[in-house]
Motif scaffolding. Sequence first.
Motif, mmCIF file in Angstrom:
data_model
loop_
_atom_site.group_PDB
_atom_site.id
_atom_site.type_symbol
_atom_site.label_atom_id
_atom_site.label_comp_id
_atom_site.label_asym_id
_atom_site.label_seq_id
_atom_site.Cartn_x
_atom_site.Cartn_y
_atom_site.Cartn_z
ATOM 1 N N GLY A 1 0.739 -1.410 0.449
ATOM 2 C CA GLY A 1 0.036 0.152 -0.074
ATOM 3 C C GLY A 1 0.885 1.425 -0.170
ATOM 4 N N GLY A 2 0.125 2.483 -1.140
ATOM 5 C CA GLY A 2 1.191 3.126 -1.075
ATOM 6 C C GLY A 2 2.778 3.418 -1.860
ATOM 7 N N VAL A 3 3.536 2.021 -1.897
ATOM 8 C CA VAL A 3 4.234 1.718 -2.816
ATOM 9 C C VAL A 3 3.853 1.253 -4.407
ATOM 10 N N LEU A 4 2.882 -0.121 -4.217
ATOM 11 C CA LEU A 4 2.746 -0.530 -5.369
ATOM 12 C C LEU A 4 1.617 -0.080 -5.825
ATOM 13 N N ILE A 5 0.226 -0.649 -4.716
ATOM 14 C CA ILE A 5 -1.066 -0.343 -5.081
ATOM 15 C C ILE A 5 -1.732 1.079 -3.930
ATOM 16 N N ASP A 6 -2.728 2.065 -4.939
ATOM 17 C CA ASP A 6 -2.993 2.858 -4.715
ATOM 18 C C ASP A 6 -4.422 2.972 -3.202
ATOM 19 N N TRP A 7 -3.587 2.735 -1.876
ATOM 20 C CA TRP A 7 -5.307 2.524 -1.269
ATOM 21 C C TRP A 7 -5.446 3.884 -0.128
ATOM 22 N N ASN A 8 -6.899 4.410 -0.294
ATOM 23 C CA ASN A 8 -6.916 5.729 0.235
ATOM 24 C C ASN A 8 -7.951 5.920 0.626
ATOM 25 N N PRO A 9 -8.396 5.559 2.567
ATOM 26 C CA PRO A 9 -9.960 5.681 2.693
ATOM 27 C C PRO A 9 -10.589 7.302 2.332
ATOM 28 N N GLU A 10 -10.064 8.124 1.471
ATOM 29 C CA GLU A 10 -10.893 9.292 1.250
ATOM 30 C C GLU A 10 -11.587 8.734 -0.026
ATOM 31 N N TYR A 11 -11.525 8.202 -0.352
ATOM 32 C CA TYR A 11 -12.106 8.026 -1.913
ATOM 33 C C TYR A 11 -13.764 7.653 -1.118
ATOM 34 N N VAL A 12 -14.063 6.429 -0.627
ATOM 35 C CA VAL A 12 -14.612 6.314 0.389
ATOM 36 C C VAL A 12 -15.954 8.298 1.000
ATOM 37 N N MET B 1 -11.657 2.041 -1.219
ATOM 38 C CA MET B 1 -10.704 2.346 -0.764
ATOM 39 C C MET B 1 -9.188 1.751 -1.410
ATOM 40 N N LEU B 2 -9.764 1.287 -2.423
ATOM 41 C CA LEU B 2 -8.448 0.782 -3.032
ATOM 42 C C LEU B 2 -8.200 1.748 -4.967
ATOM 43 N N GLY B 3 -7.844 1.859 -4.610
ATOM 44 C CA GLY B 3 -7.325 2.700 -5.958
ATOM 45 C C GLY B 3 -7.002 1.232 -7.153
ATOM 46 N N GLY B 4 -6.215 1.865 -8.169
ATOM 47 C CA GLY B 4 -5.605 1.516 -8.846
ATOM 48 C C GLY B 4 -3.819 1.004 -8.832
ATOM 49 N N SER B 5 -3.146 0.027 -9.549
ATOM 50 C CA SER B 5 -1.744 -0.035 -8.846
ATOM 51 C C SER B 5 -1.228 0.939 -9.832
ATOM 52 N N ILE C 1 8.817 -1.033 -12.261
ATOM 53 C CA ILE C 1 9.923 -1.518 -11.588
ATOM 54 C C ILE C 1 10.175 -2.515 -10.977
ATOM 55 N N PHE C 2 8.815 -2.695 -10.127
ATOM 56 C CA PHE C 2 9.221 -4.296 -9.336
ATOM 57 C C PHE C 2 9.455 -5.288 -11.198
ATOM 58 N N PHE D 1 -7.376 -8.912 2.417
ATOM 59 C CA PHE D 1 -5.950 -9.109 1.024
ATOM 60 C C PHE D 1 -6.342 -10.166 0.067
ATOM 61 N N PRO D 2 -7.787 -10.817 0.450
ATOM 62 C CA PRO D 2 -7.528 -11.832 -0.211
ATOM 63 C C PRO D 2 -8.429 -10.771 -1.894
ATOM 64 N N ILE D 3 -8.775 -9.559 -0.975
ATOM 65 C CA ILE D 3 -9.515 -8.915 -2.245
ATOM 66 C C ILE D 3 -9.056 -8.234 -2.965
ATOM 67 N N ALA D 4 -7.519 -7.865 -2.796
ATOM 68 C CA ALA D 4 -6.012 -7.728 -3.326
ATOM 69 C C ALA D 4 -5.568 -8.535 -4.476
ATOM 70 N N LYS D 5 -6.009 -9.569 -3.340
ATOM 71 C CA LYS D 5 -5.173 -10.598 -4.332
ATOM 72 C C LYS D 5 -5.704 -10.461 -5.742
ATOM 73 N N LYS D 6 -6.968 -10.825 -5.821
ATOM 74 C CA LYS D 6 -8.119 -10.718 -6.853
ATOM 75 C C LYS D 6 -8.012 -10.040 -8.040
ATOM 76 N N ARG D 7 -8.217 -8.440 -7.514
ATOM 77 C CA ARG D 7 -7.544 -7.069 -8.217
ATOM 78 C C ARG D 7 -6.353 -7.335 -8.433
ATOM 79 N N PHE D 8 -5.306 -7.612 -7.867
ATOM 80 C CA PHE D 8 -4.004 -6.977 -8.374
ATOM 81 C C PHE D 8 -3.026 -8.842 -9.158
ATOM 82 N N ASP D 9 -3.416 -8.953 -10.049
ATOM 83 C CA ASP D 9 -1.993 -10.097 -10.874
ATOM 84 C C ASP D 9 -0.576 -9.679 -10.700
ATOM 85 N N PHE D 10 -0.557 -8.870 -10.470
ATOM 86 C CA PHE D 10 1.702 -8.808 -9.858
ATOM 87 C C PHE D 10 1.734 -9.407 -8.373
ATOM 88 N N LEU D 11 1.181 -9.506 -7.945
ATOM 89 C CA LEU D 11 0.768 -10.097 -6.107
ATOM 90 C C LEU D 11 1.057 -11.810 -6.487
#
Length: 206
Positions: A12-23, A85-89, A96-97, A119-129
């Motif tokens: 979060g904050g490095v590879l994945i955009d997560w921010n409660p402000e989105y809600v 709250m999950l934005g994109g990658s 870089i990764f 975390f399983p929600i993110a796992k489904k959404r982001f293939d690079f994990l």
Amino acid sequence: MKIINNIIFDLGGVLIDWNPEYVFLDAFDGDREKTTWFLNTICTSDWNENQDAGYPLQQATEDLVAEFPDYEKYIRMFYGDWPKMLGGSIDETVSIFKNLKQSQNYKIVALTNWSSETFPIAKKRFDFLDWFDGIVVSGEEKVRKPFKKIYEICLNRFDLKAESTLFIDDNLRNIKAAEALKINGIHYKSPQQLKNDLKQFNILIS
């Protein structure tokens, strides 16, 4: 110059955009001042981090509703609307990764403060994990950064030597904790800054 064989990414904050402000910007009709107050006073980062360390989301919600009943509707939104709250990658960092992964020069793992329930929600959404050689999720371990134990879990589980390992995190507190264990650190601020700082470790990104 130190030889780096292993790289640990925060998520979060490095590879994945997560921010409660989105809600909550939406919930408070775009009122940024009210949103900031709510996230600094009611659903705080300290409260959320407790769930990152394994506290059940439902129980945490009920605890907070009991403490702040006037804000029940909004408190329930925190985990009820959590996927929003999950934005994109963060695509430039993912690139870089990918570059590091394709070089096959490094063992690359992730160390994240994240509830095991979300975390399983993110796992489904982001293939690079799936590209990582392994992921340590704080909620599964019942301990989070910056506590020493979670870094030791990561080092031991993946057979990483601290002195030849580089840790990338957007939270300076977490970097300092890693450096206290002789893990090399980069305090992430942007993809370009990360590229520049990697050069200090003789890691070049094309």
